[in-house]
Design a protein around this motif. Structure first.
Motif, PDB file in Angstrom:
ATOM      1  N   LEU A 103       0.828  -1.201   0.000  1.00 43.67           N
ATOM      2  CA  LEU A 103       0.000   0.000   0.000  1.00 43.67           C
ATOM      3  C   LEU A 103       0.869   1.260   0.000  1.00 43.67           C
ATOM      4  O   LEU A 103       0.517   2.268  -0.627  1.00 43.67           O
ATOM      5  CB  LEU A 103      -0.939  -0.017   1.205  1.00 43.67           C
ATOM      6  CG  LEU A 103      -1.967   1.120   1.293  1.00 43.67           C
ATOM      7  CD1 LEU A 103      -2.771   1.247   0.002  1.00 43.67           C
ATOM      8  CD2 LEU A 103      -2.890   0.897   2.481  1.00 43.67           C
ATOM      9  N   GLU A 104       2.007   1.214   0.689  1.00 47.05           N
ATOM     10  CA  GLU A 104       2.938   2.342   0.639  1.00 47.05           C
ATOM     11  C   GLU A 104       3.463   2.537  -0.782  1.00 47.05           C
ATOM     12  O   GLU A 104       3.565   3.665  -1.278  1.00 47.05           O
ATOM     13  CB  GLU A 104       4.101   2.121   1.608  1.00 47.05           C
ATOM     14  CG  GLU A 104       3.705   2.082   3.073  1.00 47.05           C
ATOM     15  CD  GLU A 104       4.889   1.803   3.974  1.00 47.05           C
ATOM     16  OE1 GLU A 104       6.045   1.907   3.487  1.00 47.05           O
ATOM     17  OE2 GLU A 104       4.676   1.478   5.149  1.00 47.05           O
ATOM     18  N   TRP A 105       3.836   1.424  -1.421  1.00 46.47           N
ATOM     19  CA  TRP A 105       4.302   1.511  -2.801  1.00 46.47           C
ATOM     20  C   TRP A 105       3.209   2.084  -3.706  1.00 46.47           C
ATOM     21  O   TRP A 105       3.480   2.918  -4.579  1.00 46.47           O
ATOM     22  CB  TRP A 105       4.713   0.124  -3.310  1.00 46.47           C
ATOM     23  CG  TRP A 105       6.093  -0.287  -2.935  1.00 46.47           C
ATOM     24  CD1 TRP A 105       6.454  -1.271  -2.054  1.00 46.47           C
ATOM     25  CD2 TRP A 105       7.320   0.250  -3.440  1.00 46.47           C
ATOM     26  NE1 TRP A 105       7.819  -1.369  -1.978  1.00 46.47           N
ATOM     27  CE2 TRP A 105       8.379  -0.449  -2.820  1.00 46.47           C
ATOM     28  CE3 TRP A 105       7.628   1.262  -4.357  1.00 46.47           C
ATOM     29  CZ2 TRP A 105       9.712  -0.175  -3.084  1.00 46.47           C
ATOM     30  CZ3 TRP A 105       8.962   1.534  -4.624  1.00 46.47           C
ATOM     31  CH2 TRP A 105       9.984   0.820  -3.986  1.00 46.47           C
ATOM     32  N   PHE A 106       1.976   1.629  -3.505  1.00 47.54           N
ATOM     33  CA  PHE A 106       0.862   2.128  -4.318  1.00 47.54           C
ATOM     34  C   PHE A 106       0.703   3.635  -4.145  1.00 47.54           C
ATOM     35  O   PHE A 106       0.592   4.381  -5.126  1.00 47.54           O
ATOM     36  CB  PHE A 106      -0.432   1.419  -3.924  1.00 47.54           C
ATOM     37  CG  PHE A 106      -1.659   2.010  -4.560  1.00 47.54           C
ATOM     38  CD1 PHE A 106      -1.954   1.780  -5.891  1.00 47.54           C
ATOM     39  CD2 PHE A 106      -2.520   2.813  -3.821  1.00 47.54           C
ATOM     40  CE1 PHE A 106      -3.080   2.350  -6.493  1.00 47.54           C
ATOM     41  CE2 PHE A 106      -3.646   3.382  -4.401  1.00 47.54           C
ATOM     42  CZ  PHE A 106      -3.927   3.146  -5.742  1.00 47.54           C
ATOM     43  N   ALA A 107       0.695   4.095  -2.887  1.00 47.68           N
ATOM     44  CA  ALA A 107       0.539   5.526  -2.628  1.00 47.68           C
ATOM     45  C   ALA A 107       1.682   6.323  -3.248  1.00 47.68           C
ATOM     46  O   ALA A 107       1.463   7.387  -3.847  1.00 47.68           O
ATOM     47  CB  ALA A 107       0.469   5.777  -1.123  1.00 47.68           C
ATOM     48  N   LEU A 108       2.907   5.831  -3.103  1.00 47.78           N
ATOM     49  CA  LEU A 108       4.059   6.513  -3.684  1.00 47.78           C
ATOM     50  C   LEU A 108       3.915   6.633  -5.194  1.00 47.78           C
ATOM     51  O   LEU A 108       4.131   7.709  -5.780  1.00 47.78           O
ATOM     52  CB  LEU A 108       5.339   5.756  -3.344  1.00 47.78           C
ATOM     53  CG  LEU A 108       6.626   6.304  -3.961  1.00 47.78           C
ATOM     54  CD1 LEU A 108       6.982   7.656  -3.370  1.00 47.78           C
ATOM     55  CD2 LEU A 108       7.784   5.320  -3.771  1.00 47.78           C
ATOM     56  N   ASP A 165       4.862   7.081   6.306  1.00 51.38           N
ATOM     57  CA  ASP A 165       4.796   6.054   5.262  1.00 51.38           C
ATOM     58  C   ASP A 165       5.259   6.600   3.914  1.00 51.38           C
ATOM     59  O   ASP A 165       6.134   6.020   3.262  1.00 51.38           O
ATOM     60  CB  ASP A 165       3.370   5.507   5.151  1.00 51.38           C
ATOM     61  CG  ASP A 165       2.979   4.663   6.359  1.00 51.38           C
ATOM     62  OD1 ASP A 165       3.881   4.229   7.095  1.00 51.38           O
ATOM     63  OD2 ASP A 165       1.772   4.448   6.553  1.00 51.38           O
ATOM     64  N   VAL A 166       4.662   7.697   3.485  1.00 50.10           N
ATOM     65  CA  VAL A 166       5.033   8.322   2.209  1.00 50.10           C
ATOM     66  C   VAL A 166       5.003   9.835   2.393  1.00 50.10           C
ATOM     67  O   VAL A 166       4.051  10.372   2.969  1.00 50.10           O
ATOM     68  CB  VAL A 166       4.059   7.928   1.079  1.00 50.10           C
ATOM     69  CG1 VAL A 166       4.396   8.680  -0.218  1.00 50.10           C
ATOM     70  CG2 VAL A 166       4.084   6.426   0.840  1.00 50.10           C
ATOM     71  N   ILE A 167       6.024  10.511   1.915  1.00 45.87           N
ATOM     72  CA  ILE A 167       6.029  11.979   1.935  1.00 45.87           C
ATOM     73  C   ILE A 167       6.584  12.470   0.602  1.00 45.87           C
ATOM     74  O   ILE A 167       7.555  11.913   0.073  1.00 45.87           O
ATOM     75  CB  ILE A 167       6.847  12.539   3.124  1.00 45.87           C
ATOM     76  CG1 ILE A 167       6.758  14.065   3.171  1.00 45.87           C
ATOM     77  CG2 ILE A 167       8.280  12.058   3.111  1.00 45.87           C
ATOM     78  CD1 ILE A 167       7.306  14.673   4.458  1.00 45.87           C
ATOM     79  N   ALA A 168       5.917  13.460   0.047  1.00 48.19           N
ATOM     80  CA  ALA A 168       6.371  14.083  -1.202  1.00 48.19           C
ATOM     81  C   ALA A 168       6.418  15.580  -0.996  1.00 48.19           C
ATOM     82  O   ALA A 168       5.545  16.154  -0.338  1.00 48.19           O
ATOM     83  CB  ALA A 168       5.433  13.730  -2.345  1.00 48.19           C
TER      84      ALA A 168
END
Length: 295
Positions: free
Chosen positions: A179-184, A217-220
């Motif tokens: 799910l982290e990969w998906f969000a990224l 988890d994910v930051i952009a």
């Protein structure tokens, strides 16, 4: 005599080995060029494309590190968490975009890992012919990418037999990091559409001045914008809402840019939860739409 293909194959092998050796030497030498290089002037020209070698570097992560440091927050990165040269990212995006069909399969695989099983059998006799073909093709693809150690479909009985890989990263993928990969990947797709320079990271450990430790988890960080933070939940998340609210405030990120992405809520539930709390809730389908409103 060896043919041309043989020589080309050997040259490719030698080139790949040389690249690995150079990367290893750079990792061992903190005084190398990469360590001395200043952060890019904007969040990153190198992050502006999807090249795995560009994303998995200290320079690509530097704008996020600088932004967190300006708030007296220490960042700890594993650069390989955004290395898209493997198959995790591709598989994750297929799972996320086809979750209505693949969700049960994923849950069965995760359950088998938790129970220390080495494999599982899935009865597909009640599945439509079209969905059956999609599921078996997908599992065959995961097997070809070594995410399963064995794949066999008994056509007569319509039973899918899978053996599980025991590599920790593969297990972690099926148990939640997909799910982290998906969000990224969804963030990166929107950033590419907008042609926006950016920095991105996954699985960032952040240490606050009082030594509190959290993981993002994910930051952009799009150029000339504030960060977008996505917390990914493939299971129960309600007990973590208060934690996420406090974390958002400590980071100083606007509520519409601090996103909780859950596999288990409808769009109506996401809208209601977003109205109740100082956070933004989305599901897999609404995540890319919300990102397009932000970037």
């Amino acid at each position: 005599m060896f043919d041309t293909a043989f020589y080309i194959g050997k040259l490719i092998e030698r080139y790949a080995a040389a690249v690995r050796e150079i990367k290893a030497l750079q990792a061992d030498d903190p005084k190398g060029d990469e360590a001395d290089a200043p952060p890019p002037a904007n969040p990153s020209a190198v992050g502006g494309d999807m090249d795995a070698g560009n994303l998995a570097t200290a320079a690509q992560h530097a704008p996020i590190e600088k932004w967190l440091a300006s708030r007296q927050i220490e960042a700890q990165f594993d650069y390989e968490n955004v290395d898209t040269s493997g198959y995790f990212d591709e598989a994750a995006q297929q799972i996320g975009r086809g979750y209505a069909l693949f969700g049960e399969l994923l849950q069965r695989v995760a359950w088998s890992y938790r129970k220390s099983h080495t494999g599982l059998n899935i009865d597909l006799s009640g599945v439509s012919q079209k969905d059956l073909q999609t599921i078996t093709n997908f599992c065959r693809q995961l097997y070809s990418h070594a995410l399963f150690s064995r794949y066999f479909y008994q056509k007569q009985e319509k039973v899918l037999r899978l053996s599980l890989q025991q590599a920790p990263k593969v297990r972690q993928f099926f148990e939640g990091t997909w799910l982290e990969w998906f969000a990224l990947l969804e963030v990166l797709d929107v950033l590419r559409e907008r042609k926006t320079p950016f920095a991105c990271a996954r699985g960032v450990k952040v240490v606050f001045p009082n030594e509190d430790l959290h993981e993002l988890d994910v930051i952009a960080l799009p150029h000339s914008q504030s960060p977008i933070c996505i917390e990914c939940k493939s299971g129960e998340f309600r007990r973590d809402i208060d934690k996420y609210q406090r974390l958002r405030k400590r980071l100083g990120i606007e509520r519409n840019r601090f996103i909780v992405c859950s596999t288990d809520i409808s769009e109506e539930q996401a809208t209601s939860l977003s109205a109740m709390y100082d956070l933004t809730f989305v599901n897999l389908a609404s995540l890319p739409r919300h990102l397009r409103h932000l970037i």
